[in-house]
Design an enzyme around this catalytic site. Structure first.
Site, PDB file in Angstrom:
ATOM      1  N   GLU A 188       0.881  -1.182   0.000  1.00 15.94           N
ATOM      2  CA  GLU A 188       0.000   0.000   0.000  1.00 15.94           C
ATOM      3  C   GLU A 188       0.915   1.228   0.000  1.00 15.94           C
ATOM      4  O   GLU A 188       0.927   2.009  -0.946  1.00 15.94           O
ATOM      5  CB  GLU A 188      -0.922  -0.028   1.229  1.00 15.94           C
ATOM      6  CG  GLU A 188      -1.870   1.172   1.319  1.00 15.94           C
ATOM      7  CD  GLU A 188      -2.730   1.185   2.593  1.00 15.94           C
ATOM      8  OE1 GLU A 188      -2.361   0.514   3.585  1.00 15.94           O
ATOM      9  OE2 GLU A 188      -3.767   1.890   2.599  1.00 15.94           O
ATOM     10  N   ASP A 191     -12.482  -0.894   2.227  1.00 13.48           N
ATOM     11  CA  ASP A 191     -11.444  -0.656   3.237  1.00 13.48           C
ATOM     12  C   ASP A 191     -12.033  -0.050   4.521  1.00 13.48           C
ATOM     13  O   ASP A 191     -12.327  -0.787   5.465  1.00 13.48           O
ATOM     14  CB  ASP A 191     -10.320   0.208   2.653  1.00 13.48           C
ATOM     15  CG  ASP A 191      -8.976   0.025   3.357  1.00 13.48           C
ATOM     16  OD1 ASP A 191      -8.888  -0.815   4.279  1.00 13.48           O
ATOM     17  OD2 ASP A 191      -8.003   0.706   2.965  1.00 13.48           O
TER      18      ASP A 191
HETATM   19  N1  HPA Z   1      -4.029   0.154   5.807  1.00 11.81           N
HETATM   20  C1  HPA Z   1      -3.424  -0.248   6.907  1.00 11.81           C
HETATM   21  N2  HPA Z   1      -4.052  -0.375   8.067  1.00 11.81           N
HETATM   22  C2  HPA Z   1      -5.361  -0.101   8.122  1.00 11.81           C
HETATM   23  C3  HPA Z   1      -6.036   0.318   7.002  1.00 11.81           C
HETATM   24  C4  HPA Z   1      -5.341   0.448   5.772  1.00 11.81           C
HETATM   25  O1  HPA Z   1      -5.865   0.813   4.705  1.00 11.81           O
HETATM   26  N3  HPA Z   1      -7.329   0.521   7.404  1.00 11.81           N
HETATM   27  C5  HPA Z   1      -7.400   0.200   8.711  1.00 11.81           C
HETATM   28  N4  HPA Z   1      -6.206  -0.169   9.156  1.00 11.81           N
HETATM   29 ZN    ZN Z   2      -7.131  -2.097   4.884  1.00 13.75          ZN
END
Ligand code: HPA
Ligand code: ZN
Length: 341
Positions: free
Chosen positions: A207, A285
């Site tokens: 990410e 998400d």
């Molecule tokens: N990324 C990492 N941790 C998280 C996320 C995310 O998108 N959403 C909730 N915790």
């Molecule tokens: Zn997430």
């Protein structure tokens, strides 16, 4: 317009009716400001906002950590089993309205136990709502508990210990929170133990973190799915590996936009992923924080990338084939998509 659609409205209608599964949803990230106020009042918890509009105005993020700071603060209103039930029931009603037939939900036990809320309180409320949604809406579910990667592996081990009495309700373990500086390698032993217990394995990777974290998730954690995985595209050998394995990526378009993983939805890599043969899916998400539930995510990315009917059908099929449903259930949902197409 892309193949198969006469207009943007035609595509929106198609998305709304498409049967789908959601595989990347943090239940604490579905806490809408209205429910946050209600629970703050119910539990006598102070929150630093006067109105719902103030809350929404605070949801402007320049990276993952900006968001996480406010996400952990928000979940502070969740105290009782009923709170976790109401949170989960509200999400499931939204998912049902989006024609979601199956959900695989994350929760963050450490976000609660470190505030003195028992593991059993959180999981009890969540599973009560999941069970009710099966009868009420016909939505099936799996539950995945995530380890917070900014905490230690010993802390994750202690959380897995706390999960042992609840393993009949937990299908998998995941890894979330602040990615950069907390690689999958930090959690190799606890994930090995979870695998030994028969749990499915997922991890957020790529990410904000580099492609190497995706390699580590595959090699060291032995994941069944990659959450996000956007930065895999920087590594051609990794893309080939993910495509060959049919590894599912749970992509979250509105999250990527709000957390500045992409600058512009028109620059979102989803279409590139599909064209590279990657098994991508569309998910919300943390929908309350990022501006929309699953259909809003399909719609935003479909409009920006002019996705075709074939692309949307592939995404919906991927959501079931990438799920932890058994083969018979997958076949039943895929047949429903074929009938819809
Ligand atoms: N990324 C990492 N941790 C998280 C996320 C995310 O998108 N959403 C909730 N915790
Ligand atoms: Zn997430």
């Amino acid at each position: 317009m892309a193949d198969g659609f006469a207009s943007a409205q035609d595509r929106a209608t198609f998305i709304a009716g498409l049967p789908k599964a959601e595989l990347h949803l943090h239940i604490e990230g579905s806490l809408e400001p209205e429910l946050m106020f209600e629970l703050a009042q119910r539990n006598n918890v102070a929150i630093p906002f006067a109105t719902v509009e103030d809350v929404r105005a605070a949801y402007a993020f320049s990276n993952l950590q900006d968001f996480l700071d406010i996400y952990y603060q928000g979940m502070g209103v969740l105290r009782t089993e009923q709170d976790f039930h109401d949170l989960t029931a509200a999400y499931l009603a939204r998912a049902h309205a989006d024609n979601v037939r199956h959900v695989e939900i994350f929760f963050d036990p450490q976000g609660h136990t470190e505030r003195g809320v028992a593991f059993a309180t959180a999981i009890g409320g969540i599973t009560r709502a999941l069970d009710a949604a099966k009868t009420q809406h016909g939505i099936s579910s799996r539950l995945i508990m995530c380890f917070l990667r900014h905490l230690s592996e010993a802390d994750a081990e202690a959380t897995l210990d706390q999960a042992l009495p609840h393993l009949d309700r937990i299908d998998g373990v995941g890894l979330d929170s602040s990615e950069v500086g907390h690689p999958p390698s930090k959690f190799e032993r606890v994930f090995a133990r979870a695998r030994g217990l028969g749990l499915r394995i997922v991890a957020h990777a790529g990410e904000e973190g580099p492609p190497d974290y995706v390699h580590q998730a595959l090699d060291l954690l032995k994941v069944d799915r990659i959450d996000h995985g956007n930065r895999s595209l920087e590594d051609a050998a990794l893309v080939a590996r993910l495509a060959d394995q049919g590894m599912c990526l749970t992509v979250c378009p509105l999250s990527n936009l709000k957390l500045c993983v992409v600058d512009d939805m028109a620059a979102h890599p989803l279409k590139t992923m599909l064209d590279a043969g990657l098994h991508a899916t569309v998910n919300s998400d943390d929908p309350s924080y990022f501006g929309g539930y699953v259909n809003a995510n399909y719609l935003a990315v479909a409009d920006a990338l002019d996705l075709s009917k074939a692309d949307l059908l592939t995404l919906a099929r991927n959501s079931f084939t990438g799920s932890f449903l058994d083969a018979g259930d997958k076949a039943r949902h895929l047949a429903a998509i074929d009938a819809y197409a």
